[in-house]
Structure formats: C-alpha cells, structure tokens
Design a protein around this motif. Structure first.
Motif, PDB file in Angstrom:
ATOM      1  N   PRO A  70      28.943   9.001  23.049  1.00  0.00           N
ATOM      2  CA  PRO A  70      30.029   8.602  22.150  1.00  0.00           C
ATOM      3  C   PRO A  70      29.638   8.784  20.683  1.00  0.00           C
ATOM      4  O   PRO A  70      28.476   8.612  20.310  1.00  0.00           O
ATOM      5  CB  PRO A  70      30.239   7.123  22.485  1.00  0.00           C
ATOM      6  N   VAL A  72      30.678   7.732  16.691  1.00  0.00           N
ATOM      7  CA  VAL A  72      31.401   6.878  15.750  1.00  0.00           C
ATOM      8  C   VAL A  72      31.340   7.559  14.391  1.00  0.00           C
ATOM      9  O   VAL A  72      30.255   7.754  13.843  1.00  0.00           O
ATOM     10  CB  VAL A  72      30.786   5.465  15.671  1.00  0.00           C
ATOM     11  N   ALA A  88      34.732   8.285  19.637  1.00  0.00           N
ATOM     12  CA  ALA A  88      34.903   6.953  20.214  1.00  0.00           C
ATOM     13  C   ALA A  88      35.584   6.019  19.232  1.00  0.00           C
ATOM     14  O   ALA A  88      36.347   5.136  19.630  1.00  0.00           O
ATOM     15  CB  ALA A  88      33.545   6.384  20.625  1.00  0.00           C
ATOM     16  N   GLU A  89      35.313   6.202  17.935  1.00  0.00           N
ATOM     17  CA  GLU A  89      35.867   5.304  16.913  1.00  0.00           C
ATOM     18  C   GLU A  89      35.778   6.001  15.567  1.00  0.00           C
ATOM     19  O   GLU A  89      34.837   6.771  15.307  1.00  0.00           O
ATOM     20  CB  GLU A  89      35.086   3.985  16.872  1.00  0.00           C
ATOM     21  N   VAL A  90      36.755   5.742  14.709  1.00  0.00           N
ATOM     22  CA  VAL A  90      36.716   6.195  13.320  1.00  0.00           C
ATOM     23  C   VAL A  90      36.791   4.961  12.435  1.00  0.00           C
ATOM     24  O   VAL A  90      37.752   4.188  12.513  1.00  0.00           O
ATOM     25  CB  VAL A  90      37.882   7.149  12.996  1.00  0.00           C
ATOM     26  N   LEU A  91      35.763   4.764  11.615  1.00  0.00           N
ATOM     27  CA  LEU A  91      35.685   3.608  10.731  1.00  0.00           C
ATOM     28  C   LEU A  91      35.848   4.062   9.290  1.00  0.00           C
ATOM     29  O   LEU A  91      35.391   5.134   8.908  1.00  0.00           O
ATOM     30  CB  LEU A  91      34.347   2.886  10.915  1.00  0.00           C
ATOM     31  N   ARG A  99      31.166  -5.170  11.818  1.00  0.00           N
ATOM     32  CA  ARG A  99      32.185  -4.335  12.469  1.00  0.00           C
ATOM     33  C   ARG A  99      31.524  -3.195  13.244  1.00  0.00           C
ATOM     34  O   ARG A  99      31.888  -2.913  14.388  1.00  0.00           O
ATOM     35  CB  ARG A  99      33.141  -3.778  11.402  1.00  0.00           C
ATOM     36  N   LEU A 100      30.549  -2.546  12.644  1.00  0.00           N
ATOM     37  CA  LEU A 100      29.843  -1.467  13.328  1.00  0.00           C
ATOM     38  C   LEU A 100      29.105  -2.007  14.549  1.00  0.00           C
ATOM     39  O   LEU A 100      29.098  -1.374  15.616  1.00  0.00           O
ATOM     40  CB  LEU A 100      28.864  -0.790  12.376  1.00  0.00           C
ATOM     41  N   VAL A 103      31.491  -2.423  17.407  1.00  0.00           N
ATOM     42  CA  VAL A 103      31.857  -1.143  18.015  1.00  0.00           C
ATOM     43  C   VAL A 103      30.738  -0.645  18.926  1.00  0.00           C
ATOM     44  O   VAL A 103      30.979  -0.185  20.047  1.00  0.00           O
ATOM     45  CB  VAL A 103      32.166  -0.106  16.916  1.00  0.00           C
ATOM     46  N   LEU A 107      30.290   0.096  23.172  1.00  0.00           N
ATOM     47  CA  LEU A 107      29.873   1.396  23.708  1.00  0.00           C
ATOM     48  C   LEU A 107      28.586   1.325  24.518  1.00  0.00           C
ATOM     49  O   LEU A 107      28.201   2.305  25.152  1.00  0.00           O
ATOM     50  CB  LEU A 107      29.665   2.394  22.561  1.00  0.00           C
TER      51      LEU A 107
END
Length: 234
Positions: A70, A72, A88-91, A99-100, A103, A107
């Motif tokens: 994954p 990020v 998997a994620e867009v920050l 927050r990270l 996430v 995962l």
C-alpha cells in the motif's frame, strides 16, 4: 511495519522518520524518485510506502509501478494526484503524525499467530480417553490459552469422576445432582520443557497447587471438542 518514507525536505523526512520509529516502525528513507526506485529494488519487502507527491526529479507516480505494498501519498495539492493511481490514502499537507499513525495502523498486516505447543502425549491420550468414556449427556468444554489446556465437564448423576489424570491435575466439585470435573495440562515446548513455565506459589490456595502447576480460570474462547484435530501435534 517496515516502511519506506520518501521526502526531499530533510527536516520533514528525518523528523517524521523519528516519530514513526518511536511508534515501533522500521523506517527506511529516500529523497527522490531515483532513490525510491533503488530502495524498492533492494528486495526488502516493505509493508507500506509513505511518500511526498512532488519530488525533485518527478512525482511519486513515476515509481509506483514498482510498489508491491500500500502507498500513502502526501501532497499540498491533493487534487493534482487524480484518480489514475492505486493509492491506499491521500493525505493533505501538513499531516498530523497522529493522522498518519492511524492510517498506517489500518494498513498493518494482521499478526501471525504462533502455533500452540503440543500437549505431552500422555496428556493427549488421557484427554481422549476421558471424553470417549463419558455419556452423551455430559457437557464438555475445552479451552486453551497456549500455556494450559483446560477441560471442564459437567457429568450427570451416576457418572463417576476420574481420580487422577496422567500428566495433569484434576479438581472435582459437586454441581446439582452431578459433578463438575476440571482437568488441566501444561503444554510443552519443542524440547519437552513446560511451555512458558513459571513457578506457582504453594502458599497461594487459588493460583498454586501441590503439583507446581499454576491454577487460574480457563482463558480464551471455547474450542470445538474435535480431539483428533485439537490435540494433534503440529
């Protein structure tokens, strides 16, 4: 988790790497697309990649084809990433470490349970013969916490409880018209030594016994009473 962190700003890269290491992650770093490609080709096998999107020699999308985990992505302009990348994620920058961390926790691969150490052969045979000799009206439950294998059986009136069990201990208590039998066996490790052995306190009537086997309530979920599978050695 084994992480690859890609960011060209040294302060952000090293500061975030330090925070992630303090949370128990194994973090490798890269400063641009080229070094990220090198890191992904080293065969280490990362659990996740955390990368700034804009890098000095391109964008993170240039090396994502090499990723086998994954990804990020972090960007001050998340709209520029678009939907053409499997992420998997867009920050959005700036990213709060909490927050990270959340996430990455989502995962994280599930932990692999270690196989239970086997019961001594005499104990496995005793357990099988005990249950086989009881009538269908007996209620039998099996528990296993990796240290002690516990059998709890409610026997109807007229069924005699065993006096001893090979390789373990037994307790018998009156329950209504019948009796409750509790048998415990300690598992052994590959060398034949007691698994996770620790001495019991003989002065403690709840947790110690004359056998030196710690007494405690049955722990863990009840296991199906399929003895051939439950007690077979790995």
């Amino acid at each position: 988790m084994k992480l690859l962190l890609v960011d060209d700003e040294a302060g952000i890269r090293e500061g975030l790497a330090l925070l992630l290491r303090r949370r128990g992650h194994d973090v490798r770093t890269a400063i641009d697309c080229a070094s990220a490609r090198t890191a992904l080709a080293d065969g280490l096998g990362y659990d996740a990649i955390v990368t700034d999107w804009r890098l000095p020699d391109g964008v993170a999308g240039d090396f994502l084809a090499l990723a086998r985990c994954p990804v990020v992505a972090i960007s001050g302009h998340p709209d520029e990433i678009g939907d053409g990348h499997a992420l998997a994620e867009v920050l959005t920058k700036p990213v709060l470490p909490a927050r990270l961390a959340a996430v990455l926790a989502a995962l994280a691969p599930p932990p692999t349970a270690a196989p239970l150490p086997p019961l001594p052969p005499a104990a496995a045979a005793a357990l099988t013969s005990l249950v086989a000799g009881w009538p269908a009206a007996a209620t039998v439950r099996l528990y296993d916490d990796g240290l002690l294998a516990t059998l709890v059986a409610d026997l109807p009136a007229g069924v005699a409880a065993p006096a001893v069990v090979p390789g373990g201990e037994i307790a018998v208590a009156r329950r209504g018209d019948g009796v409750r039998v509790t048998c415990r066996w300690r598992r052994v490790d590959a060398s034949g030594a007691p698994a996770n052995a620790h001495p019991a306190d003989p002065a403690d009537p709840v947790h110690g016994t004359s056998h030196g086997m710690p007494m405690k309530p049955a722990a863990g979920d009840p296991l199906p009473a399929d003895l051939a599978e439950l007690w077979s050695e790995p």
